[in-house]
Design an enzyme around this catalytic site. Sequence first.
Site, PDB file in Angstrom:
ATOM      1  N   ARG A  76     -10.795   3.734   4.976  1.00  0.00           N
ATOM      2  CA  ARG A  76     -10.126   2.919   4.880  1.00  0.00           C
ATOM      3  C   ARG A  76     -10.148   1.375   6.136  1.00  0.00           C
ATOM      4  O   ARG A  76     -10.862   1.339   7.472  1.00  0.00           O
ATOM      5  CB  ARG A  76      -8.715   2.845   4.638  1.00  0.00           C
ATOM      6  N   ARG A  86      -9.567  -1.772  -0.904  1.00  0.00           N
ATOM      7  CA  ARG A  86      -9.297  -0.780   0.364  1.00  0.00           C
ATOM      8  C   ARG A  86      -9.236   0.388  -0.899  1.00  0.00           C
ATOM      9  O   ARG A  86      -9.879   0.854  -1.614  1.00  0.00           O
ATOM     10  CB  ARG A  86      -7.903  -0.503   0.614  1.00  0.00           C
ATOM     11  N   ASP A 136      -4.927   3.140  -0.307  1.00  0.00           N
ATOM     12  CA  ASP A 136      -3.726   2.896   0.267  1.00  0.00           C
ATOM     13  C   ASP A 136      -2.250   3.841   0.434  1.00  0.00           C
ATOM     14  O   ASP A 136      -2.562   4.409  -1.343  1.00  0.00           O
ATOM     15  CB  ASP A 136      -3.840   2.000  -0.141  1.00  0.00           C
ATOM     16  N   ASP A 166       1.442   4.881   0.528  1.00  0.00           N
ATOM     17  CA  ASP A 166       2.581   4.052   1.548  1.00  0.00           C
ATOM     18  C   ASP A 166       3.678   5.360   1.358  1.00  0.00           C
ATOM     19  O   ASP A 166       3.802   6.046  -0.341  1.00  0.00           O
ATOM     20  CB  ASP A 166       2.837   2.702   0.808  1.00  0.00           C
TER      21      ASP A 166
END
Length: 163
Positions: free
Chosen positions: A87, A96, A99, A101
């Site tokens: 990334r 990207r 990701d 999260d």
Amino acid sequence: MVSCFIGLGGNIANEHGTPIEHLQNAITAFKNSPHFDKVVVSSFYTSKAYGVTDQPDFVNAVLKADTNLSPLDLLDFCQSLENTAGRVRLRHWGERSLDVDILLYGDEVIDNERLIVPHKELTLRNFVVIPMLELDDTLMIDGKPLKELSTAGDWQGLEILKN
């Protein structure tokens, strides 16, 4: 052990793989780590980019697991997966490879310079809400049902992938 929900997404390929391969590799890392148990994953979904729209569509999923990691150690684990996927942070909400999260960490509310949980825009994003509800349709946030809090609980712009 604490139950956590992790958002996974990506929209560009690189020398490490395609967006789907990046998600699959991250899922494998969670399953192979001794710090996680009861790992389950939603279906994969495609969606238009959120915020900055001049980029390829995203592939998204949500992972649920029990963990013995602290919130910041979990964040470090998630960021190591992003780094492994190559990334590069070019712009906020930009394209990207991966990701990862932290959406929820038990019932904890965390607000520090490195981590905000629950994720601050969780209820606005159908590519997060729908996979979360797929895993647990009784989810509560701040004592309220997620399906009632969400302004993004519809399928607009979201397609399920066969996986």
